[in-house]
Design a protein around this motif. Structure first.
Motif, PDB file in Angstrom:
ATOM      1  N   VAL A  79      25.457  62.028  42.341  1.00 28.91           N
ATOM      2  CA  VAL A  79      26.527  62.283  41.375  1.00 28.91           C
ATOM      3  C   VAL A  79      26.541  63.772  41.051  1.00 28.91           C
ATOM      4  O   VAL A  79      25.523  64.341  40.651  1.00 28.91           O
ATOM      5  N   LEU A  80      27.688  64.398  41.277  1.00 28.76           N
ATOM      6  CA  LEU A  80      27.869  65.795  40.893  1.00 28.76           C
ATOM      7  C   LEU A  80      28.251  65.804  39.426  1.00 28.76           C
ATOM      8  O   LEU A  80      29.415  65.909  39.055  1.00 28.76           O
ATOM      9  N   MET A  81      27.220  65.658  38.603  1.00 29.77           N
ATOM     10  CA  MET A  81      27.410  65.411  37.180  1.00 29.77           C
ATOM     11  C   MET A  81      26.383  66.207  36.380  1.00 29.77           C
ATOM     12  O   MET A  81      26.142  65.941  35.203  1.00 29.77           O
ATOM     13  N   GLY A  82      25.740  67.167  37.039  1.00 33.41           N
ATOM     14  CA  GLY A  82      24.735  67.969  36.363  1.00 33.41           C
ATOM     15  C   GLY A  82      25.360  69.185  35.696  1.00 33.41           C
ATOM     16  O   GLY A  82      26.465  69.114  35.141  1.00 33.41           O
ATOM     17  N   MET A  83      24.693  70.309  35.757  1.00 39.03           N
ATOM     18  CA  MET A  83      25.192  71.524  35.134  1.00 39.03           C
ATOM     19  C   MET A  83      26.413  72.043  35.889  1.00 39.03           C
ATOM     20  O   MET A  83      26.436  72.095  37.117  1.00 39.03           O
ATOM     21  N   GLY A  84      27.442  72.430  35.128  1.00 39.43           N
ATOM     22  CA  GLY A  84      28.607  73.057  35.732  1.00 39.43           C
ATOM     23  C   GLY A  84      29.763  72.107  35.992  1.00 39.43           C
ATOM     24  O   GLY A  84      29.633  70.889  35.907  1.00 39.43           O
ATOM     25  N   GLU A  85      30.914  72.694  36.297  1.00 48.03           N
ATOM     26  CA  GLU A  85      32.128  71.965  36.667  1.00 48.03           C
ATOM     27  C   GLU A  85      32.300  72.066  38.188  1.00 48.03           C
ATOM     28  O   GLU A  85      32.605  73.137  38.716  1.00 48.03           O
ATOM     29  N   PRO A  86      32.100  70.960  38.915  1.00 51.95           N
ATOM     30  CA  PRO A  86      32.137  71.026  40.385  1.00 51.95           C
ATOM     31  C   PRO A  86      33.434  71.581  40.956  1.00 51.95           C
ATOM     32  O   PRO A  86      33.415  72.291  41.970  1.00 51.95           O
ATOM     33  N   LEU A  87      34.567  71.298  40.319  1.00 54.23           N
ATOM     34  CA  LEU A  87      35.843  71.754  40.868  1.00 54.23           C
ATOM     35  C   LEU A  87      36.090  73.236  40.627  1.00 54.23           C
ATOM     36  O   LEU A  87      36.991  73.819  41.237  1.00 54.23           O
ATOM     37  N   PHE A  88      35.300  73.870  39.792  1.00 56.11           N
ATOM     38  CA  PHE A  88      35.362  75.325  39.652  1.00 56.11           C
ATOM     39  C   PHE A  88      34.480  76.012  40.699  1.00 56.11           C
ATOM     40  O   PHE A  88      34.375  77.237  40.711  1.00 56.11           O
ATOM     41  N   ASN A  89      33.833  75.225  41.535  1.00 52.39           N
ATOM     42  CA  ASN A  89      33.034  75.754  42.654  1.00 52.39           C
ATOM     43  C   ASN A  89      33.357  74.923  43.888  1.00 52.39           C
ATOM     44  O   ASN A  89      32.484  74.500  44.631  1.00 52.39           O
TER      45      ASN A  89
END
Length: 389
Positions: free
Chosen positions: A184-194
């Motif tokens: 799950v890409l649910m950790g620190m940060g906004e995945p769609l901004f990277n």
């Protein structure tokens, strides 16, 4: 929906971080095309890239010397030019409930956290996409840390590989035997901004000759970066989770400033058009319950009306306290009443049990001590004078 590049979004851009060993970059995070090009420059035939790929991502090799079906000469030349370094573990903590959290060091000294959340016969690895975060959601501990930089594909993939190392899951197991069954890409940060770096990392994780995690086992969680939601679904085909947390723009503006740029009407439209959406493949709406703010009976009914017509389910999360947050979780009875109202409206709305609270590993609690370095003090900036004394 028109797909846009990250350049049109409010994203902090910087070149890849300088490594501790700049003369020998790590191969972790390089895709198949990159490996093929690298080996072609070394005078090797294309099939060598497949062998190297399998050693790195299927067998989890830590040393070129272990790659027994490569010639000794090639292994020596690879060793002279590259490494197989993952992020280094600065601290590992294991909760009383079995949740495990890693604070990871990257080559430039920045840090991020990753978490493994076990279930009875499987578990999810929650990985970060940025050091810090730019969104400043009021209920999220990560949001109190300014964005430092985006993570590279190698730093994103490397988090999952560190978890694999920790649990000894090499070579890549089958779906029936693996413990680390989901990402799950649910950790620190906004995945769609990277997005570009995240997309490359996800493709590596999904490759069936490597880490071999199917797209239905990968979930990207976004706070609502509307222009990139459709692109993620069309190009990656992975599951989508949306951090919702309110049913009105007034409340969501207060809790999640990104809503001022991409309000609920736009977000709901993006969700309705997400590629591949069906009753068998539903969007997950994450909803953190905050006492006295968004946890009332009327809130539950309005929430159900907001998402009407979208194949979806809810993930209800009682607020996980962290120092200085200013929020409280509702009572257990209030949480169950909220869930029951959504259930009666025809939605699946389970309550997520807090995991890893004793090590600040629960939803919204991840944070590192990395600080954003001013641009003129970063090694790639033309005014950089070298490290201070």
């Amino acid at each position: 929906m028109c797909a846009v590049s990250n350049d049109s979004l409010d994203t902090f851009h910087a070149p890849s971080p300088a490594g501790a060993d700049e003369a020998r970059p790590s191969l972790i995070g390089i895709d198949r095309t990159g490996l093929q090009g690298m080996l072609a420059e070394m005078g090797e035939k294309p099939f060598r890239a497949r062998q190297l790929w399998q050693w790195i991502y299927h067998r989890g090799a830590r040393s070129f010397a272990d790659m027994s079906d490569l010639s000794k000469d090639l292994r020596q030349r690879l060793e002279a030019r590259y490494t197989l370094e993952r992020p280094a573990i600065a601290r590992q903590q294991t909760s009383t409930d079995g949740t495990r959290k890693w604070l990871l060091d990257f080559a430039d000294g920045q840090q991020a956290e990753a978490v493994y959340i076990p279930e009875d016969d499987r578990g999810a690895v929650c990985i970060s996409s940025q050091v810090g975060c730019t969104l400043t959601c009021k209920f999220c501990h990560t949001g109190t840390q300014l964005l430092v930089r985006n993570l590279t594909p190698g730093e994103i993939v490397g988090q999952f590989m560190v978890a694999r190392d920790s649990y000894g899951e090499w070579p890549s197991p089958t779906d029936a035997t693996r413990m680390l069954s989901n990402v799950v890409l649910m950790g620190m940060g906004e995945p769609l901004f990277n997005y570009d770096n995240v997309a490359q990392a996800v493709r590596i994780i999904m490759d069936d000759e490597g880490l071999s995690l199917g797209k239905r086992r990968i979930t990207l969680s976004t706070a609502g970066v509307v222009p990139l939601i459709h692109r993620a679904g069309a190009e990656l085909g992975i599951n989508l989770a949306v951090s919702l947390h309110a049913h009105t723009d007034e409340v969501r503006d207060r809790l999640m400033p990104i809503n001022k740029k991409y309000p609920l009407a736009e977000l709901m439209a993006a969700c309705r058009s997400y590629p591949g959406l069906s009753n068998a493949r539903r969007i997950t709406f994450e909803y953190i319950l905050l006492k006295g703010i968004n946890d009332g009976d009327d809130d539950a009914r309005a929430l159900g009306r907001l998402v009407a017509g979208i194949p979806c389910k809810f993930n209800l999360i009682p607020f996980n306290p962290w120092p200085g947050s200013g929020f409280e979780p509702p009572s257990g009875n209030r949480v169950m009443k909220f869930s029951n109202i959504l259930n009666d409206m025809g939605y699946s709305a389970p309550v997520r049990q807090p995991r890893g609270q004793d090590i600040l590993a629960a939803c919204g609690q991840l944070r590192s001590d990395s600080q954003r370095v001013p641009r003129h003090q970063q090694p790639w900036h033309p005014e950089y004078q070298g490290p201070s004394a």
